[in-house]
Write a protein that holds these residues in place. Structure first.
Motif, PDB file in Angstrom:
ATOM      1  N   PHE A   1      14.868  -9.305 -12.852  1.00 34.97           N
ATOM      2  CA  PHE A   1      13.884  -9.394 -11.781  1.00 34.97           C
ATOM      3  C   PHE A   1      12.654  -8.557 -12.101  1.00 34.97           C
ATOM      4  N   VAL A   2      11.566  -8.917 -11.448  1.00 36.13           N
ATOM      5  CA  VAL A   2      10.335  -8.138 -11.481  1.00 36.13           C
ATOM      6  C   VAL A   2       9.937  -7.863 -10.037  1.00 36.13           C
ATOM      7  N   ASP A   3       9.833  -6.593  -9.679  1.00 35.83           N
ATOM      8  CA  ASP A   3       9.306  -6.198  -8.379  1.00 35.83           C
ATOM      9  C   ASP A   3       7.830  -5.870  -8.552  1.00 35.83           C
ATOM     10  N   SER A   4       7.002  -6.342  -7.635  1.00 34.29           N
ATOM     11  CA  SER A   4       5.556  -6.202  -7.800  1.00 34.29           C
ATOM     12  C   SER A   4       4.889  -5.710  -6.523  1.00 34.29           C
ATOM     13  N   MET A   5       3.740  -5.075  -6.716  1.00 32.95           N
ATOM     14  CA  MET A   5       2.942  -4.571  -5.592  1.00 32.95           C
ATOM     15  C   MET A   5       1.989  -5.662  -5.117  1.00 32.95           C
ATOM     16  N   CYS A   6       1.981  -5.886  -3.808  1.00 28.78           N
ATOM     17  CA  CYS A   6       1.146  -6.907  -3.188  1.00 28.78           C
ATOM     18  C   CYS A   6       0.463  -6.316  -1.961  1.00 28.78           C
ATOM     19  N   ILE A   7      -0.631  -6.932  -1.548  1.00 32.13           N
ATOM     20  CA  ILE A   7      -1.331  -6.504  -0.340  1.00 32.13           C
ATOM     21  C   ILE A   7      -1.207  -7.608   0.703  1.00 32.13           C
ATOM     22  N   LEU A   8      -0.765  -7.241   1.892  1.00 32.71           N
ATOM     23  CA  LEU A   8      -0.612  -8.221   2.955  1.00 32.71           C
ATOM     24  C   LEU A   8      -1.973  -8.743   3.414  1.00 32.71           C
ATOM     25  N   LYS A   9      -1.986  -9.971   3.883  1.00 29.26           N
ATOM     26  CA  LYS A   9      -3.240 -10.609   4.266  1.00 29.26           C
ATOM     27  C   LYS A   9      -3.918  -9.887   5.419  1.00 29.26           C
ATOM     28  N   ASP A  10      -3.126  -9.310   6.325  1.00 27.05           N
ATOM     29  CA  ASP A  10      -3.704  -8.618   7.479  1.00 27.05           C
ATOM     30  C   ASP A  10      -3.782  -7.108   7.284  1.00 27.05           C
ATOM     31  N   ALA A  11      -3.743  -6.643   6.032  1.00 26.14           N
ATOM     32  CA  ALA A  11      -3.827  -5.204   5.752  1.00 26.14           C
ATOM     33  C   ALA A  11      -5.118  -4.627   6.328  1.00 26.14           C
ATOM     34  N   LYS A  12      -5.013  -3.429   6.898  1.00 29.64           N
ATOM     35  CA  LYS A  12      -6.176  -2.761   7.489  1.00 29.64           C
ATOM     36  C   LYS A  12      -6.872  -1.848   6.484  1.00 29.64           C
ATOM     37  N   ASN A  13      -6.169  -1.471   5.433  1.00 32.52           N
ATOM     38  CA  ASN A  13      -6.687  -0.474   4.491  1.00 32.52           C
ATOM     39  C   ASN A  13      -6.727  -1.071   3.084  1.00 32.52           C
ATOM     40  N   VAL A  14      -7.584  -2.061   2.907  1.00 29.47           N
ATOM     41  CA  VAL A  14      -7.575  -2.849   1.680  1.00 29.47           C
ATOM     42  C   VAL A  14      -8.083  -2.049   0.481  1.00 29.47           C
ATOM     43  N   ASP A  15      -9.176  -1.315   0.645  1.00 32.71           N
ATOM     44  CA  ASP A  15      -9.687  -0.517  -0.469  1.00 32.71           C
ATOM     45  C   ASP A  15      -8.668   0.542  -0.892  1.00 32.71           C
ATOM     46  N   GLU A  16      -8.066   1.189   0.101  1.00 31.71           N
ATOM     47  CA  GLU A  16      -7.067   2.210  -0.193  1.00 31.71           C
ATOM     48  C   GLU A  16      -5.844   1.600  -0.867  1.00 31.71           C
ATOM     49  N   ALA A  17      -5.494   0.380  -0.465  1.00 31.43           N
ATOM     50  CA  ALA A  17      -4.357  -0.314  -1.073  1.00 31.43           C
ATOM     51  C   ALA A  17      -4.619  -0.583  -2.555  1.00 31.43           C
ATOM     52  N   HIS A  18      -5.821  -1.020  -2.882  1.00 28.21           N
ATOM     53  CA  HIS A  18      -6.168  -1.242  -4.285  1.00 28.21           C
ATOM     54  C   HIS A  18      -6.132   0.063  -5.074  1.00 28.21           C
ATOM     55  N   GLU A  19      -6.594   1.150  -4.469  1.00 30.65           N
ATOM     56  CA  GLU A  19      -6.559   2.448  -5.159  1.00 30.65           C
ATOM     57  C   GLU A  19      -5.121   2.863  -5.434  1.00 30.65           C
ATOM     58  N   TRP A  20      -4.241   2.665  -4.470  1.00 28.29           N
ATOM     59  CA  TRP A  20      -2.824   3.007  -4.647  1.00 28.29           C
ATOM     60  C   TRP A  20      -2.208   2.194  -5.785  1.00 28.29           C
ATOM     61  N   ILE A  21      -2.446   0.889  -5.772  1.00 25.84           N
ATOM     62  CA  ILE A  21      -1.872   0.025  -6.804  1.00 25.84           C
ATOM     63  C   ILE A  21      -2.368   0.431  -8.181  1.00 25.84           C
ATOM     64  N   ASN A  22      -3.658   0.696  -8.315  1.00 20.29           N
ATOM     65  CA  ASN A  22      -4.203   1.091  -9.611  1.00 20.29           C
ATOM     66  C   ASN A  22      -3.617   2.418 -10.082  1.00 20.29           C
TER      67      ASN A  22
END
Length: 373
Positions: A271-292
């Motif tokens: 299996f591969v577990d992956s990081m995704c951002i939900l469509k209704d996320a409120k903190n999109v920029d912060e989510a991208h920073e976390w993933i990176n």
């Protein structure tokens, strides 16, 4: 071995009293936020992953480097995560589902496309973990870890090495076996044992797999069902056999070297577990920073060292044996490394779960309810 990981599980486990479907847990000091900032104006990101699945020092490091507060939550399984999303009342930005669940979430429009220009560390992800069936155009996900499903057993409690999924259905260790508490893995071990495609949509084959599990349960083969509870159960020698994941086995092995891990001869799941951002996320920029941040080589080395799951970051995976020796002053046991990062010769006998059609998913759900979970 490198260290003993302190587990935040219940302090006592009695045979037959295992939890099934534990509730979501939150490990941060702030909960319930729905906007881009906390009441104090601080930036934040809401993350949901699995139990025992991150070096928590990385959370602290990210917060210190970025000023973004991480509200870190856990769910016990892909199915429970999906149920939480359907029910509502959760405010996750980043989630870490497995391959087949990512495909389902994409199909049902739960996820937003990522801005990969904000995730430069994506280039460090190995090509073998890209363009996979669950996200063929690499639009929605960044791989977090990968691994295999197998059987964990206590060598002091079984008569001979286990080689087959048949051990999960045998009377030989009745009352001394833990059934994994999610339908996909539980029925998969039966499908593999019966020689069927693990992604079959044939109702007769799926029902035959269900009957194999249900009959074993009726005969008292299983002492109970569990997910995260397995750590204390197997470390403490409370049961002889369980189904679980290679990375978590290595954590358990640190506490109990009597344990062994095997990918059964009939084959298993990788299996591969992956990081995704939900469509209704409120903190999109912060989510991208976390993933990176998490996708970086440094973070992957630290995380791999702590959770024992293989990294999809090619640099980190190649550097880990040297990293281990430099950190601990002794060579890494390569047999253990090959359990964590299974070689191609092992993966050739493994397969990835695919998202199943709606009617097949409904059948799985009905049979799981019928099983009496």
């Amino acid at each position: 071995m490198k260290k003993i990981v302190a587990l935040t599980l219940a302090t006592s486990v009695a045979a037959g009293l295992f939890l099934s479907g534990c509730a979501m847990n939150e490990t941060s000091s702030t909960s319930g936020s729905t906007g881009s900032n906390t009441s104090s104006g601080q930036r934040e990101v809401n993350v949901c992953s699995w139990g025992e699945y991150i070096d928590t020092d990385l959370i602290t490091q990210f917060e210190e480097e970025t000023g973004i507060k991480v509200n870190y939550n856990t769910a016990p399984s892909n199915e429970e995560l999906y149920s939480q999303l359907q029910t509502g009342g959760v405010n996750y930005d980043v989630i870490v589902p497995s391959d087949y669940m990512i495909a389902r979430l994409i199909e049902e429009d739960w996820l937003q496309k990522l801005d990969y220009s904000k995730i430069p560390n994506y280039e460090k992800i190995g090509e073998q973990y890209k363009n996979l069936s669950f996200d063929p155009n690499n639009e929605y996900s960044v791989p977090y870890t990968w691994g295999t499903l197998g059987i964990i057993y206590n060598t002091t409690m079984v008569d001979e090495p286990i080689t087959s999924w048949g051990a999960m259905f045998s009377d030989d260790y009745a009352g001394n076996v833990l059934l994994i508490d999610n339908s996909r893995d539980a029925f998969a071990m039966a499908l593999y044992y019966l020689g069927y495609d693990v992604n079959t949509t044939d109702e007769a084959q799926i029902r035959e797999a269900y009957e194999l599990v249900a009959d074993a349960k009726a005969r008292g083969v299983y002492a109970g069902q569990g997910m995260d509870e397995i750590f204390q159960i197997m470390e403490g020698g409370n049961l002889a056999i369980a189904t679980y994941y290679a990375g978590d086995f290595l954590t358990m092995y640190e506490a109990n070297p009597d344990l062994a891990f095997v990918i059964p001869e009939e084959g298993s799941n990788w299996f591969v577990d992956s990081m995704c951002i939900l469509k209704d996320a409120k903190n999109v920029d912060e989510a991208h920073e976390w993933i990176n941040f998490i996708a970086s080589t440094e973070s992957n080395l630290k995380n791999m060292d702590f959770i024992w799951y293989a990294s999809p970051n090619t640099e980190a995976l190649e550097q880990y044996p040297a990293y281990y020796e430099e950190t601990y002053g002794e060579p890494l046991d390569m047999d253990l490394y090959e359990i964590m990062a299974a070689p191609d010769s092992v993966l050739e006998n493994c397969s990835m779960y695919e998202n199943l059609p709606a009617d097949t998913l409904a059948l799985y759900n009905d049979l799981w309810i019928e099983l009496g979970t």
